[in-house]
Design a protein around this motif. Sequence first.
Motif, PDB file in Angstrom:
ATOM      1  N   VAL A 179      53.681  62.877  26.472  1.00 34.02           N
ATOM      2  CA  VAL A 179      53.354  61.995  27.587  1.00 34.02           C
ATOM      3  C   VAL A 179      54.138  62.438  28.827  1.00 34.02           C
ATOM      4  CG1 VAL A 179      53.451  59.624  28.462  1.00 34.02           C
ATOM      5  CG2 VAL A 179      52.859  60.063  26.053  1.00 34.02           C
ATOM      6  N   VAL A 180      53.432  62.653  29.931  1.00 29.69           N
ATOM      7  CA  VAL A 180      54.049  62.995  31.211  1.00 29.69           C
ATOM      8  C   VAL A 180      54.300  61.718  32.013  1.00 29.69           C
ATOM      9  CG1 VAL A 180      53.771  64.257  33.381  1.00 29.69           C
ATOM     10  CG2 VAL A 180      52.977  65.274  31.226  1.00 29.69           C
ATOM     11  N   ARG A 181      53.271  60.871  32.109  1.00 27.23           N
ATOM     12  CA  ARG A 181      53.414  59.579  32.790  1.00 27.23           C
ATOM     13  C   ARG A 181      52.196  58.719  32.454  1.00 27.23           C
ATOM     14  NH1 ARG A 181      52.716  63.305  36.471  1.00 27.23           N
ATOM     15  NH2 ARG A 181      50.783  63.426  37.637  1.00 27.23           N
ATOM     16  N   GLN A 182      52.369  57.421  32.674  1.00 24.40           N
ATOM     17  CA  GLN A 182      51.294  56.464  32.438  1.00 24.40           C
ATOM     18  C   GLN A 182      51.269  55.460  33.572  1.00 24.40           C
ATOM     19  OE1 GLN A 182      51.574  54.328  28.718  1.00 24.40           O
ATOM     20  NE2 GLN A 182      49.849  53.008  29.197  1.00 24.40           N
ATOM     21  N   GLY A 183      50.089  55.167  34.057  1.00 20.61           N
ATOM     22  CA  GLY A 183      49.945  54.174  35.115  1.00 20.61           C
ATOM     23  C   GLY A 183      49.837  52.773  34.551  1.00 20.61           C
ATOM     24  N   GLU A 184      49.708  51.815  35.438  1.00 25.22           N
ATOM     25  CA  GLU A 184      49.556  50.413  35.044  1.00 25.22           C
ATOM     26  C   GLU A 184      48.091  50.122  34.717  1.00 25.22           C
ATOM     27  OE1 GLU A 184      52.085  48.273  34.621  1.00 25.22           O
ATOM     28  OE2 GLU A 184      53.418  49.937  35.135  1.00 25.22           O
ATOM     29  N   ALA A 185      47.881  49.191  33.818  1.00 26.84           N
ATOM     30  CA  ALA A 185      46.527  48.787  33.446  1.00 26.84           C
ATOM     31  C   ALA A 185      45.910  47.950  34.571  1.00 26.84           C
ATOM     32  CB  ALA A 185      46.556  47.991  32.150  1.00 26.84           C
ATOM     33  N   PHE A 186      44.594  48.090  34.731  1.00 24.12           N
ATOM     34  CA  PHE A 186      43.855  47.310  35.721  1.00 24.12           C
ATOM     35  C   PHE A 186      42.465  47.020  35.167  1.00 24.12           C
ATOM     36  CE2 PHE A 186      43.479  51.807  36.610  1.00 24.12           C
ATOM     37  CZ  PHE A 186      42.124  52.013  36.854  1.00 24.12           C
ATOM     38  N   SER A 187      41.782  46.059  35.742  1.00 20.98           N
ATOM     39  CA  SER A 187      40.455  45.663  35.273  1.00 20.98           C
ATOM     40  C   SER A 187      39.372  46.448  35.997  1.00 20.98           C
ATOM     41  CB  SER A 187      40.228  44.168  35.515  1.00 20.98           C
ATOM     42  OG  SER A 187      41.112  43.403  34.740  1.00 20.98           O
ATOM     43  N   VAL A 188      38.346  46.836  35.233  1.00 26.28           N
ATOM     44  CA  VAL A 188      37.173  47.493  35.802  1.00 26.28           C
ATOM     45  C   VAL A 188      35.929  46.820  35.241  1.00 26.28           C
ATOM     46  CG1 VAL A 188      38.286  49.732  36.160  1.00 26.28           C
ATOM     47  CG2 VAL A 188      37.148  49.277  33.998  1.00 26.28           C
ATOM     48  N   GLN A 189      34.808  46.948  35.941  1.00 29.41           N
ATOM     49  CA  GLN A 189      33.549  46.377  35.473  1.00 29.41           C
ATOM     50  C   GLN A 189      33.031  47.170  34.289  1.00 29.41           C
ATOM     51  OE1 GLN A 189      30.813  46.090  38.726  1.00 29.41           O
ATOM     52  NE2 GLN A 189      31.943  44.438  39.705  1.00 29.41           N
ATOM     53  N   SER A 190      32.470  46.464  33.309  1.00 27.36           N
ATOM     54  CA  SER A 190      31.934  47.099  32.110  1.00 27.36           C
ATOM     55  C   SER A 190      30.714  46.332  31.630  1.00 27.36           C
ATOM     56  CB  SER A 190      32.984  47.134  31.009  1.00 27.36           C
ATOM     57  OG  SER A 190      32.407  47.582  29.800  1.00 27.36           O
ATOM     58  N   LYS A 191      29.613  47.033  31.447  1.00 31.26           N
ATOM     59  CA  LYS A 191      28.396  46.411  30.924  1.00 31.26           C
ATOM     60  C   LYS A 191      28.517  46.134  29.424  1.00 31.26           C
ATOM     61  CE  LYS A 191      25.506  48.545  34.397  1.00 31.26           C
ATOM     62  NZ  LYS A 191      24.472  49.524  34.693  1.00 31.26           N
ATOM     63  N   GLN A 192      29.416  46.859  28.733  1.00 37.11           N
ATOM     64  CA  GLN A 192      29.579  46.694  27.294  1.00 37.11           C
ATOM     65  C   GLN A 192      30.442  45.483  26.942  1.00 37.11           C
ATOM     66  OE1 GLN A 192      30.103  49.819  28.708  1.00 37.11           O
ATOM     67  NE2 GLN A 192      28.161  50.706  28.048  1.00 37.11           N
ATOM     68  N   SER A 193      31.248  45.007  27.848  1.00 39.39           N
ATOM     69  CA  SER A 193      32.155  43.891  27.587  1.00 39.39           C
ATOM     70  C   SER A 193      31.443  42.559  27.812  1.00 39.39           C
ATOM     71  CB  SER A 193      33.375  43.988  28.509  1.00 39.39           C
ATOM     72  OG  SER A 193      34.190  42.852  28.373  1.00 39.39           O
ATOM     73  N   GLU A 194      31.738  41.576  26.949  1.00 36.23           N
ATOM     74  CA  GLU A 194      31.134  40.250  27.089  1.00 36.23           C
ATOM     75  C   GLU A 194      31.522  39.587  28.407  1.00 36.23           C
ATOM     76  OE1 GLU A 194      32.032  37.830  23.714  1.00 36.23           O
ATOM     77  OE2 GLU A 194      31.184  39.276  22.310  1.00 36.23           O
ATOM     78  N   SER A 195      32.760  39.813  28.843  1.00 30.87           N
ATOM     79  CA  SER A 195      33.234  39.200  30.084  1.00 30.87           C
ATOM     80  C   SER A 195      32.804  39.968  31.330  1.00 30.87           C
ATOM     81  CB  SER A 195      34.761  39.087  30.056  1.00 30.87           C
ATOM     82  OG  SER A 195      35.347  40.382  30.099  1.00 30.87           O
ATOM     83  N   GLY A 196      32.271  41.167  31.133  1.00 29.20           N
ATOM     84  CA  GLY A 196      31.855  41.988  32.273  1.00 29.20           C
ATOM     85  C   GLY A 196      32.969  42.844  32.838  1.00 29.20           C
ATOM     86  N   GLN A 197      34.184  42.711  32.253  1.00 34.65           N
ATOM     87  CA  GLN A 197      35.318  43.519  32.685  1.00 34.65           C
ATOM     88  C   GLN A 197      36.069  44.036  31.469  1.00 34.65           C
ATOM     89  OE1 GLN A 197      37.865  41.613  35.509  1.00 34.65           O
ATOM     90  NE2 GLN A 197      36.401  41.919  37.156  1.00 34.65           N
TER      91      GLN A 197
END
Length: 93
Positions: free
Chosen positions: A8-26
Amino acid sequence: METKILKVVRQGEAFSVQSKQSESGQIQKCNIVLKELGGSKFENEYVCAMLGNLAACRFYEGDIVIATLRFSTHEYQGQAFQEILATDLVKIN
């Protein structure tokens, strides 16, 4: 898909993105930079996306992981882009 042992070199922070596969849409997304093992600074590096529950996992610089990577491409406005999705990461050190 390929499975590799990487650092592992580095990891960013998690964030929400739109998703058609997710029940919540994100879905949660996080980017991580992984590097092949070796003694030089010129080893191959991969900028990967982690999605869903994997995006909530935290890895730190120098961690050694076994990673399964899925390589794909897509076209947008006449340009081709490569995407790398880390579908599984397991810390081994």
